[in-house]
Design a protein around this motif. Structure first.
Motif, mmCIF file in Angstrom:
data_model
loop_
_atom_site.group_PDB
_atom_site.id
_atom_site.type_symbol
_atom_site.label_atom_id
_atom_site.label_comp_id
_atom_site.label_asym_id
_atom_site.label_seq_id
_atom_site.Cartn_x
_atom_site.Cartn_y
_atom_site.Cartn_z
ATOM 1 N N UNK A 182 14.639 14.995 -13.332
ATOM 2 C CA UNK A 182 13.585 14.652 -12.367
ATOM 3 C C UNK A 182 12.718 13.523 -12.923
ATOM 4 N N UNK A 183 12.398 13.612 -14.213
ATOM 5 C CA UNK A 183 11.612 12.552 -14.847
ATOM 6 C C UNK A 183 12.361 11.232 -14.787
ATOM 7 N N UNK A 184 13.667 11.270 -15.082
ATOM 8 C CA UNK A 184 14.484 10.057 -15.033
ATOM 9 C C UNK A 184 14.569 9.522 -13.606
ATOM 10 N N UNK A 185 14.620 10.436 -12.639
ATOM 11 C CA UNK A 185 14.664 10.033 -11.230
ATOM 12 C C UNK A 185 13.400 9.262 -10.855
ATOM 13 N N UNK A 186 12.254 9.719 -11.366
ATOM 14 C CA UNK A 186 10.993 9.025 -11.099
ATOM 15 C C UNK A 186 10.979 7.648 -11.756
ATOM 16 N N UNK A 187 11.459 7.578 -12.980
ATOM 17 C CA UNK A 187 11.425 6.315 -13.728
ATOM 18 C C UNK A 187 12.325 5.277 -13.082
ATOM 19 N N UNK A 188 13.557 5.669 -12.701
ATOM 20 C CA UNK A 188 14.531 4.701 -12.187
ATOM 21 C C UNK A 188 14.392 4.445 -10.694
ATOM 22 N N UNK A 189 13.961 5.479 -9.928
ATOM 23 C CA UNK A 189 13.881 5.341 -8.480
ATOM 24 C C UNK A 189 15.241 5.287 -7.808
ATOM 25 N N UNK A 190 16.295 5.642 -8.530
ATOM 26 C CA UNK A 190 17.655 5.557 -7.980
ATOM 27 C C UNK A 190 17.827 6.497 -6.777
ATOM 28 N N UNK A 191 18.364 5.985 -5.700
ATOM 29 C CA UNK A 191 18.627 6.789 -4.509
ATOM 30 C C UNK A 191 17.407 7.055 -3.651
ATOM 31 N N UNK A 192 16.328 6.336 -3.854
ATOM 32 C CA UNK A 192 15.118 6.537 -3.050
ATOM 33 C C UNK A 192 15.420 6.341 -1.567
ATOM 34 N N UNK A 193 14.887 7.229 -0.723
ATOM 35 C CA UNK A 193 15.222 7.167 0.703
ATOM 36 C C UNK A 193 13.987 7.145 1.611
ATOM 37 N N UNK A 194 12.811 6.919 1.038
ATOM 38 C CA UNK A 194 11.616 6.763 1.855
ATOM 39 C C UNK A 194 10.712 5.736 1.178
ATOM 40 N N UNK A 195 10.034 4.946 1.994
ATOM 41 C CA UNK A 195 9.137 3.912 1.461
ATOM 42 C C UNK A 195 7.741 4.095 2.044
ATOM 43 N N UNK A 196 6.746 3.838 1.229
ATOM 44 C CA UNK A 196 5.353 3.867 1.644
ATOM 45 C C UNK A 196 4.765 2.476 1.427
ATOM 46 N N UNK A 197 3.998 2.013 2.379
ATOM 47 C CA UNK A 197 3.272 0.769 2.207
ATOM 48 C C UNK A 197 1.816 1.132 2.000
ATOM 49 N N UNK A 198 1.403 1.124 0.722
ATOM 50 C CA UNK A 198 0.072 1.596 0.336
ATOM 51 C C UNK A 198 -0.834 0.397 0.133
ATOM 52 N N UNK A 199 -1.736 0.192 1.070
ATOM 53 C CA UNK A 199 -2.651 -0.966 1.028
ATOM 54 C C UNK A 199 -1.882 -2.256 0.772
ATOM 55 N N UNK A 200 -0.740 -2.383 1.456
ATOM 56 C CA UNK A 200 0.054 -3.600 1.378
ATOM 57 C C UNK A 200 1.134 -3.603 0.325
ATOM 58 N N UNK A 201 1.161 -2.625 -0.580
ATOM 59 C CA UNK A 201 2.167 -2.578 -1.652
ATOM 60 C C UNK A 201 3.223 -1.526 -1.339
ATOM 61 N N UNK A 202 4.490 -1.884 -1.487
ATOM 62 C CA UNK A 202 5.587 -0.974 -1.157
ATOM 63 C C UNK A 202 5.921 -0.092 -2.360
ATOM 64 N N UNK A 203 5.985 1.225 -2.128
ATOM 65 C CA UNK A 203 6.321 2.202 -3.161
ATOM 66 C C UNK A 203 7.382 3.141 -2.588
ATOM 67 N N UNK A 229 12.181 6.445 13.729
ATOM 68 C CA UNK A 229 12.454 5.016 13.801
ATOM 69 C C UNK A 229 11.718 4.224 12.715
ATOM 70 N N UNK A 230 10.723 4.839 12.117
ATOM 71 C CA UNK A 230 9.927 4.126 11.127
ATOM 72 C C UNK A 230 10.588 4.212 9.753
ATOM 73 N N UNK A 231 10.798 3.062 9.108
ATOM 74 C CA UNK A 231 11.410 3.059 7.787
ATOM 75 C C UNK A 231 10.370 2.875 6.685
ATOM 76 N N UNK A 232 9.098 2.825 7.040
ATOM 77 C CA UNK A 232 8.050 2.646 6.043
ATOM 78 C C UNK A 232 6.764 3.299 6.544
ATOM 79 N N UNK A 233 6.213 4.201 5.764
ATOM 80 C CA UNK A 233 5.003 4.923 6.136
ATOM 81 C C UNK A 233 3.793 4.176 5.591
ATOM 82 N N UNK A 234 2.869 3.815 6.459
ATOM 83 C CA UNK A 234 1.707 3.043 6.042
ATOM 84 C C UNK A 234 0.567 3.959 5.603
ATOM 85 N N UNK A 235 -0.023 3.637 4.464
ATOM 86 C CA UNK A 235 -1.192 4.343 3.954
ATOM 87 C C UNK A 235 -2.228 3.284 3.602
ATOM 88 N N UNK A 236 -3.268 3.194 4.387
ATOM 89 C CA UNK A 236 -4.236 2.101 4.229
ATOM 90 C C UNK A 236 -5.452 2.478 3.406
#
Length: 360
Positions: A182-203, A229-236
Motif C-alpha cells: 500500500x505504501x509503494x502504491x502511494x509512492x508510485x501511483x501505479x494504476x490510479x483510476x481517479x483524479x482530483x483537481x485541488x485548487x488547480x493542481x491535479x492529484x 461522466x466526470x473524469x476529474x473531481x474539483x476541490x476548490x
C-alpha cells in the motif's frame, strides 16, 4: 472517593518505515574494504532518531567435496543508530532484492530478516543474503541493482499527563507485505483510476483505497450521486499540499513525525480529516495542536476544536486559557475577538471554567 489523576503516561509505540534503495556502479563497490567498515549508502529519520544504512558485498568459499569448491556471494545490509537515546528499543529489519524492473523478486533466498535491541549510539541490526555462485548477476542491470528495506521499531513513549495533551492510540495497520505494498502504491501511483483537481493542481489516487478508508470518499466515488461522466473531481477550498498529506495518511495510516509538520498544517489537516471522516488523522492533528498551545494560538485552536467537534482539544484549550497567568495575554491575542464572534457558546464554557478555577 475521587480517583487520583494520572501524573505520567507511558505507552509502547510501533513505528514503521519502508523504502527502496538503488546501488549504482556495483563493480566499483568491490574496491572498498568492506570487512570492517561497510560504506554508508543512505540516512533517514524514524521515531525522532537519525539512522544510517551501510551496505556491502563479499564472497566466500565452501568445500563441498575434496575436489570441488563452491563460491557464495553475500549481500549485507546494516541499519545503525546515529542518535543518543535513553531507553531500550527493539528493531526489525527486512530487505529483499528487486528484479531489474523494480518488482518484487521471488524466492526465500532473495529475502532476509533480522532483529535486535538498541540502547546506545551506533548500535545496529544487520541482515545478510547468501547466493550461490554468480546468481547475483541475475539482479544486476547496467551495473546496478535495487532492494527494498522494511523496518519496524518498538519504543516506549512517555509524556507528562499534567501537560494536557491529546494521546493518539497506536496504528492498527498490519506490518505485513500488504502494508508495504500500500505504501509503494502511494509512492508510485501505479494504476490510479481517479483524479482530483485541488485548487488547480491535479492529484491522482485509487478509488477503492479511498473508499475503503473513508466513508465520505466511498459515498462520493461509489454512491448514488456519483457523476460517471466526470473524469476529474474539483476541490476548490483546500490547499493541494494538505490534500496530498491527507491522501498519504489514507494509504499509510501515518504522517511524518510530528516535528516534521507545522501547527498550521495540523490545523488544515484537522479540518480535512473531519471533512472526510478520518478519525485517527483528527487525533494526530489534535495531539500536535494540544502540545503546541500558547497564548497566541489558544483562542484560534479553541475555535477550530469547536467547529470540528474535538472535545478533548477544546477542554485542553479551556484549561489553558482559564489559568490566571494566561488569561489576560490570551484576551489580547488576535484570535480572541474571533473566538468571541464565532463561538459564543464556547465563551459561556470559558466563563464557567474561570468560575470553577476561581473557587478551587
Amino acid at each position: 472517593m475521587a480517583s487520583k489523576e494520572v501524573d505520567m503516561v507511558c505507552r509502547m509505540e510501533n513505528f514503521t518505515k519502508s523504502f527502496s534503495l538503488k546501488i549504482i556502479n556495483y563493480s566499483l563497490m568491490q574496491l572498498l574494504r568492506v570487512d570492517e567498515h561497510p560504506p554508508l549508502v543512505a540516512t533517514f529519520d524514524l521515531a525522532g532518531c537519525n539512522w544510517a544504512v551501510n551496505f556491502s558485498t563479499f564472497s566466500s568459499e565452501c568445500n563441498i567435496t575434496p575436489r570441488r569448491n563452491c563460491v557464495y556471494s553475500h549481500i549485507a545490509l546494516q541499519v545503525s543508530l546515529l542518535t543518543e537515546i535513553k531507553t531500550l528499543m527493539y528493531l526489525e529489519v527486512e530487505f529483499r532484492l528487486l528484479d531489474p524492473s523494480g518488482r518484487y523478486s521471488v524466492g526465500d533466498h532473495t529475502v532476509s530478516k533480522s532483529e535486535g535491541y538498541l540502547l546506545k549510539l551506533k548500535d545496529a541490526v544487520g541482515v545478510t543474503l547468501c547466493m550461490r555462485g554468480s546468481e547475483i548477476t541475475n539482479y544486476l542491470k547496467e551495473d546496478s541493482f535495487m532492494l527494498e528495506c522494511a523496518l519496524r521499531l518498538v519504543k516506549p513513549v512517555c509524556v507528562d499527563a499534567r501537560s494536557k495533551i491529546v494521546l493518539v492510540p497506536p496504528s492498527n495497520f498490519s506490518e505485513s507485505a500488504l502494508c508495504r505494498q500500500f505504501i509503494q502504491l502511494w509512492i508510485t501511483g501505479e494504476g490510479a483510476d481517479v483524479a482530483f483537481k485541488v485548487s488547480g493542481e491535479k492529484i491522482t489516487a485509487h478509488k477503492k483505497v479511498l473508499a475503503m478508508r473513508s466513508p465520505v470518499f466511498r459515498a462520493q466515488l461509489f454512491g448514488p450521486m456519483i457523476d460517471s461522466k466526470s473524469d476529474c473531481i474539483k476541490i476548490e477550498d483546500m490547499n493541494p499540499d494538505v490534500f496530498r498529506r491527507m491522501l498519504q495518511f489514507v494509504y499509510t495510516d501515518s504522517l511524518p513525525l510530528q516535528e516534521e509538520f507545522s501547527v498550521e498544517m495540523a490545523q488544515h489537516l484537522l479540518a480535512a480529516a473531519d471533512r472526510y471522516g478520518l478519525e485517527r488523522l483528527k487525533l494526530i492533528c489534535e495531539e500536535k495542536l494540544s502540545a503546541n498551545i500558547d497564548v497566541e494560538t489558544a483562542a484560534t485552536t479553541m475555535v477550530l476544536a469547536e467547529q470540528h467537534n474535538c472535545e478533548q482539544l477544546k477542554e485542553i484549550c479551556l484549561h489553558f486559557v482559564a489559568s490566571r497567568e494566561k488569561l489576560q495575554a490570551v484576551m489580547e491575542s488576535d484570535g480572541f475577538s474571533h473566538l468571541m464572534e464565532s463561538c459564543p457558546s464556547v465563551m459561556k464554557e470559558l466563563l464557567g471554567k474561570l468560575d470553577s478555577e476561581r473557587r478551587s
